[in-house]
Design an enzyme around this catalytic site. Structure first.
Site, PDB file in Angstrom:
ATOM      1  N   HIS A 207      -9.083  -1.035  -9.248  1.00 33.79           N
ATOM      2  CA  HIS A 207      -9.020  -0.026  -8.190  1.00 33.79           C
ATOM      3  C   HIS A 207      -7.988   1.055  -8.509  1.00 33.79           C
ATOM      4  O   HIS A 207      -8.265   2.256  -8.375  1.00 33.79           O
ATOM      5  CB  HIS A 207      -8.684  -0.716  -6.867  1.00 33.79           C
ATOM      6  CG  HIS A 207      -8.469   0.209  -5.724  1.00 33.79           C
ATOM      7  ND1 HIS A 207      -9.440   1.083  -5.273  1.00 33.79           N
ATOM      8  CD2 HIS A 207      -7.382   0.416  -4.919  1.00 33.79           C
ATOM      9  CE1 HIS A 207      -8.970   1.770  -4.244  1.00 33.79           C
ATOM     10  NE2 HIS A 207      -7.731   1.397  -4.015  1.00 33.79           N
TER      11      HIS A 207
ATOM     12  N   ASP B 129       0.831  -1.201   0.000  1.00 29.78           N
ATOM     13  CA  ASP B 129       0.000   0.000   0.000  1.00 29.78           C
ATOM     14  C   ASP B 129       0.865   1.250   0.000  1.00 29.78           C
ATOM     15  O   ASP B 129       2.051   1.211   0.307  1.00 29.78           O
ATOM     16  CB  ASP B 129      -0.915  -0.008   1.231  1.00 29.78           C
ATOM     17  CG  ASP B 129      -2.125   0.887   1.086  1.00 29.78           C
ATOM     18  OD1 ASP B 129      -2.385   1.360  -0.031  1.00 29.78           O
ATOM     19  OD2 ASP B 129      -2.820   1.114   2.096  1.00 29.78           O
TER      20      ASP B 129
END
Length: 470
Positions: free
Chosen positions: A328, A196
């Protein structure tokens, strides 16, 4: 264009760089005595971590690692932010030029996309709208939040104790949510297992772009800086809007979905096909390698190279062969895709500083493919304009099956499979299989479930010393 000079001693530390952390707590409060709060805030300000201090702390961490001393340095970071209701409680009447902030996130979550909201799931309300299925904490009136980070829970607890003793009866603590970096090799990865925080915009005057990155005006993140086109009160310069979200992740269910829907092309095994589906839903492999560069197999070398991990822009993938339009990553940052185009995308860049929360998935949960423990992501994004930042990305891109517009004979792209939502409506995505681009894949449930949040202003140090404590 001349490079602006940013006063890093005036900018709270989590905004541009992120407070160093192994653990993190967000402490939500109401102001019970505004006059007393203003007076006592003066003693809190020296505890607030600036961007300058963050850079010094990171240098100390690097030196500690280089020395081979072992263990972790004892470091604490502290930031503070206020909701629009918090500003009202303090008598700060200036209009900040952001209606999304003024209305608050609960109002935003109650409304469908058609009514201008972000459409969190929940219980339909007579007359229209949704009562979102949030944790009770976030349906209370929240005036502010302390963001406290550290190397251990003990360190954070000590800092919170100091804050509470200083503010005493001037505030009422409503609740606290705690996050922690995942253990071992999963550090830096969220609970679905994906690396992330890789796609952060390089802010002019703060960080030079790596290869593939686009220099971003500081006013996209900081109020009152170059590129911020909204009229602001003078004290708001170097502040930023914080969008905080508690996002529950249904990890066993997500993994089960991948297992049941492998992409079986080119002789791949079911396990490889499931891994490929996950990468095409997210837009990166779990290592962080972008599928636009590595469309078939993971490439940890690309993931570990700052000049490769963002060196792609979709301009040479107009038909989503390498990366689905609805993935995404491509939904939330279309880069140089034909639509909406790089110039327009740059207005909606955000800086994300989230952290996982909750325990690791248990063997029982994996066996049953059912979540039994609360886990997910404490999402925090910074921007100078919520209507162009988080709110826009969520409502107009992720929640919109028609974004981007279909190309040629391809069907509607569907929802962002990770965070896309339309209250309780069913979801789908197309383009997941590069050999069957028109095929639609039903998404049986939300794998990321919003559990609450709020919008805040993170004032500059000078604003805290003046407007907020005078």
């Amino acid at each position: 264009m001349s490079t602006p000079t940013l006063d890093l001693t005036n900018i709270q530390g989590d905004i541009l760089q992120g407070l160093p952390k192994r653990v993190q707590s967000f402490i939500f409060f109401t102001i019970t005595n505004p006059t007393e709060f203003r007076q006592r805030l003066k003693a809190i300000i020296p505890l607030i971590t600036t961007t300058t201090q963050v850079l010094a702390d990171e240098a100390a961490i690097a030196a500690h690692k280089e020395s081979g001393a072992g263990g972790l340095l004892t470091l604490t970071g502290t930031n503070i932010a206020f909701s629009s209701k918090g500003l009202i409680a303090l008598g700060v009447a200036d209009q900040l030029g952001d209606d999304i902030f003024t209305r608050g996130q609960l109002d935003d979550a109650r409304k469908s996309s058609a009514d201008g909201g972000i459409a969190d799931p929940g219980t339909p309300v007579d007359g229209g709208g949704i009562d979102p299925a949030w944790d009770p904490l976030f349906k209370k009136t929240i005036h502010g939040v302390f963001n406290v980070t550290g190397d251990s829970k003990l360190t954070i607890t000590a800092r919170i104790t100091v804050i509470e003793s200083i503010l005493a009866t001037a505030i009422n603590i409503l609740g606290q949510v705690d996050g922690n970096v995942r253990p071992g090799n999963e550090a830096g990865h969220e609970h679905f297992g994906f690396q992330d925080g890789l796609s952060q915009p390089p802010i002019i005057g703060f960080r030079s772009p790596n290869k593939g990155e686009i220099a971003t005006n500081p006013g996209i993140i900081l109020l009152g800086e170059g590129g911020d086109i909204v009229s602001r009160p003078p004290w708001a310069k170097d502040s930023s809007f914080l969008a905080f979200r508690k996002l529950k992740q249904l990890v066993p269910e997500f993994n089960d979905f991948l297992t049941r829907n492998p992409i079986l092309n080119g002789g791949s095994t079911p396990a490889e096909g499931s891994e490929l589906l996950g990468a095409r839903l997210v837009g990166r492999w779990k290592s962080g390698a972008p599928i636009d560069r590595d469309p078939i197999h993971d490439n940890p070398v690309d993931a570990g190279d700052v000049n490769k991990v963002n060196d792609f822009d979709y301009s040479d993938d107009p038909n989503q062969i390498r990366c689905p339009f609805a993935s995404h990553l491509r939904k939330t940052n279309p880069r140089n895709s034909a639509f909406p185009g790089l110039v327009n995308v740059q207005f909606s860049r955000i800086i994300r500083q989230g952290i996982p929360y909750g325990p690791e998935v248990t063997q029982a949960e994996s066996s049953l493919a059912t979540t039994q423990h609360d886990r997910g992501l404490l999402f925090a994004s910074y921007q100078s304009n919520l209507a162009k930042g988080f709110h826009f990305v969520q409502r107009t891109w992720s929640n919109n099956p028609g974004f981007p517009p279909p190309v040629g004979t391809l069907p509607v792209n569907g929802f962002d499979p990770i965070i896309g939502q339309q209250a309780n409506d069913a979801r789908f995505i197309t383009g997941t299989n590069p050999e069957k681009l028109t095929e639609s894949l039903a998404l049986p449930k939300l794998f990321v479930v919003p559990r609450g949040g709020e919008y805040f202003i993170v004032p500059s140090i000078s604003a805290l010393k003046g407007t907020f404590s005078s």
